[in-house]
Motif scaffolding. Structure first.
Motif, PDB file in Angstrom:
ATOM      1  N   PRO A 123       0.879  -1.324   0.088  1.00 39.33           N
ATOM      2  CA  PRO A 123       0.125  -0.055   0.167  1.00 39.33           C
ATOM      3  C   PRO A 123       0.917   1.378  -0.112  1.00 39.33           C
ATOM      4  O   PRO A 123       1.957   1.363   0.616  1.00 39.33           O
ATOM      5  N   ALA A 124       0.457   2.185  -0.707  1.00 39.58           N
ATOM      6  CA  ALA A 124       1.155   3.560  -0.693  1.00 39.58           C
ATOM      7  C   ALA A 124       1.196   4.246   0.706  1.00 39.58           C
ATOM      8  O   ALA A 124       2.484   4.931   0.917  1.00 39.58           O
TER       9      ALA A 124
ATOM     10  N   MET B 137      12.496   8.266  -1.121  1.00 39.34           N
ATOM     11  CA  MET B 137      11.261   7.663  -0.228  1.00 39.34           C
ATOM     12  C   MET B 137       9.913   7.623  -1.622  1.00 39.34           C
ATOM     13  O   MET B 137       9.831   8.454  -2.350  1.00 39.34           O
ATOM     14  N   ALA B 138       9.196   6.727  -1.193  1.00 40.14           N
ATOM     15  CA  ALA B 138       7.987   6.568  -2.174  1.00 40.14           C
ATOM     16  C   ALA B 138       7.158   7.896  -1.784  1.00 40.14           C
ATOM     17  O   ALA B 138       7.181   8.089  -0.544  1.00 40.14           O
ATOM     18  N   ASP B 139       6.364   8.447  -2.878  1.00 41.41           N
ATOM     19  CA  ASP B 139       5.436   9.694  -2.322  1.00 41.41           C
ATOM     20  C   ASP B 139       4.156   8.876  -2.099  1.00 41.41           C
ATOM     21  O   ASP B 139       4.013   7.581  -1.996  1.00 41.41           O
ATOM     22  N   ALA B 140       3.082   9.892  -1.747  1.00 38.56           N
ATOM     23  CA  ALA B 140       1.789   9.643  -1.283  1.00 38.56           C
ATOM     24  C   ALA B 140       1.006   8.621  -2.247  1.00 38.56           C
ATOM     25  O   ALA B 140       0.393   8.069  -1.804  1.00 38.56           O
ATOM     26  N   SER B 141       1.367   8.588  -3.611  1.00 39.65           N
ATOM     27  CA  SER B 141       0.694   7.663  -4.628  1.00 39.65           C
ATOM     28  C   SER B 141       1.365   6.261  -4.367  1.00 39.65           C
ATOM     29  O   SER B 141       0.907   5.371  -5.232  1.00 39.65           O
TER      30      SER B 141
ATOM     31  N   TYR C 132      13.217  -1.842   0.448  1.00 39.04           N
ATOM     32  CA  TYR C 132      12.083  -1.019   0.681  1.00 39.04           C
ATOM     33  C   TYR C 132      11.967  -1.329   2.264  1.00 39.04           C
ATOM     34  O   TYR C 132      11.756  -2.274   2.881  1.00 39.04           O
ATOM     35  N   PHE C 133      11.977   0.000   3.039  1.00 34.75           N
ATOM     36  CA  PHE C 133      11.659  -0.117   4.425  1.00 34.75           C
ATOM     37  C   PHE C 133      10.624   0.894   4.726  1.00 34.75           C
ATOM     38  O   PHE C 133      10.651   1.958   4.725  1.00 34.75           O
ATOM     39  N   PRO C 134       9.439   0.163   5.015  1.00 39.15           N
ATOM     40  CA  PRO C 134       8.261   1.025   5.321  1.00 39.15           C
ATOM     41  C   PRO C 134       8.763   1.905   6.489  1.00 39.15           C
ATOM     42  O   PRO C 134       8.989   1.650   7.547  1.00 39.15           O
ATOM     43  N   THR C 135       7.936   3.237   6.396  1.00 39.49           N
ATOM     44  CA  THR C 135       8.115   4.311   7.529  1.00 39.49           C
ATOM     45  C   THR C 135       6.611   4.269   8.034  1.00 39.49           C
ATOM     46  O   THR C 135       6.611   5.083   9.168  1.00 39.49           O
ATOM     47  N   GLY C 136       5.617   3.952   7.490  1.00 42.00           N
ATOM     48  CA  GLY C 136       4.359   4.041   7.803  1.00 42.00           C
ATOM     49  C   GLY C 136       3.821   2.946   8.735  1.00 42.00           C
ATOM     50  O   GLY C 136       4.518   1.819   8.738  1.00 42.00           O
ATOM     51  N   THR C 137       2.757   3.345   9.776  1.00 41.96           N
ATOM     52  CA  THR C 137       2.285   1.962  10.242  1.00 41.96           C
ATOM     53  C   THR C 137       0.865   1.675   9.736  1.00 41.96           C
ATOM     54  O   THR C 137      -0.088   2.468   9.446  1.00 41.96           O
TER      55      THR C 137
ATOM     56  N   LEU D  74       4.049  -4.614   0.009  1.00 39.98           N
ATOM     57  CA  LEU D  74       4.815  -4.570   1.342  1.00 39.98           C
ATOM     58  C   LEU D  74       3.726  -4.990   2.324  1.00 39.98           C
ATOM     59  O   LEU D  74       3.914  -4.696   3.707  1.00 39.98           O
ATOM     60  N   GLN D  75       2.606  -5.768   2.020  1.00 43.03           N
ATOM     61  CA  GLN D  75       2.033  -6.213   2.986  1.00 43.03           C
ATOM     62  C   GLN D  75       1.417  -7.609   2.756  1.00 43.03           C
ATOM     63  O   GLN D  75       1.290  -8.013   1.638  1.00 43.03           O
TER      64      GLN D  75
END
Length: 282
Positions: free
Chosen positions: A201-202, A224-228, A245-250, A281-282
């Motif tokens: 997911p974005a 970093m990937a943008d909001a899209s 790829y290292f996710p920064t969001g939760t 990433l999920q």
């Protein structure tokens, strides 16, 4: 962007990679070289990062000669560097220049540098030294030759350049919560391989690292990937890369946690954009 290169320290490890791209166009001024300088950025976890750029100077004499600086034609302006991501860039300088061998570039910043967080709060950015001596980038083996056009790209790493100080400056002053310690990569436009792709997911907002493993000492570039969910790494040397790829969001409650991912064997070729299919990433 290459990690760990701070142009406030004046020790630019990437300088050995610097070459200025040449185009075969004629110059407007006989006997002159054409010099173009552009700025690009990697997305960061902020709404805006505004730099108050007052002057851009080129140093032609030996490093220890303080009289070698020449001011380039540039209109002072505030630049939101987050507008120039994923292949976009801001043209700062486009001028004829006398042939020579420049040693350094210096960006002189004014006092009105700011950062706007995701919550919409804007803070002043305190710059430890950029307002006085200027932000310097060393150049090596650069020669401006009559009849040639040289394109120099300043690749600004906003994620590494904005340093949070916790609760302000230690005295409760929230307006000094963030420091500006610019990190930059100097690249030549003839190093124009690129990697582009998307993640889902974005909302994972991952940091994307491209590691060139086909050389003895691996190079690392980041964005970093943008909001899209889109990302692009450009001005890359040709070679074989591993992309991490290292996710920064939760992830929201009730959904599976975002996970790291790796793509291997990614080939980058000059003058070609390598497209990676969507990475989950999920």
């Amino acid at each position: 962007m290459k990690a760990n290169i701070s142009f406030l320290t004046g020790a630019i490890a990437l300088a050995t990679l610097l070459g200025l791209g040449r185009c075969g166009k004629d110059n407007d001024k006989a006997g002159a070289a054409k010099l173009r300088i552009s700025l690009t950025d990697a997305p960061g976890d902020f709404r805006a990062v505004t730099l108050d750029v007052q002057r851009i100077e080129l140093h032609l004499n030996p490093e220890n000669d303080p009289n070698g600086w020449q001011t380039l034609p540039f209109t002072p302006q505030s630049l939101n560097v987050l507008e120039y991501v994923n292949g976009r860039s801001a043209l700062l300088v486009d001028t004829d220049f006398d042939p020579g061998t420049p040693q350094e570039i210096r960006l002189v910043l004014g006092p009105n540098n700011t950062v706007t967080t995701r919550s919409g709060q804007t803070y002043n950015l305190k710059t430890p030294s950029g307002q006085t001596s200027g932000v310097k980038l060393k150049l090596q083996n650069v020669s401006l030759v009559a009849g040639q056009t040289y394109q120099l790209l300043l690749d600004f790493d906003v994620a590494k350049s904005i340093v949070e100080r916790g609760n302000g400056n230690g005295n409760g002053n929230q307006n000094e919560r963030y420091l500006l310690k610019p990190v930059i990569r100097v690249v030549a436009q003839d190093l124009n391989g690129a990697i582009r792709g998307t993640v889902s997911p974005a909302a994972a907002l991952p940091q994307v690292l491209a590691i060139r493993s086909s050389i003895t000492v691996p190079d690392t570039f980041s964005t970093m990937a943008d909001a899209s969910g889109a990302y692009q790494l450009w001005s890359l040397p040709a070679g074989t890369y591993t992309v991490k790829y290292f996710p920064t969001g939760t992830a929201p409650t009730g959904q599976a946690a975002y996970r790291e991912a790796t793509r291997t064997g990614i080939t980058v070729t000059n003058n070609v954009t390598t497209v990676i299919d969507n990475t989950t990433l999920q």
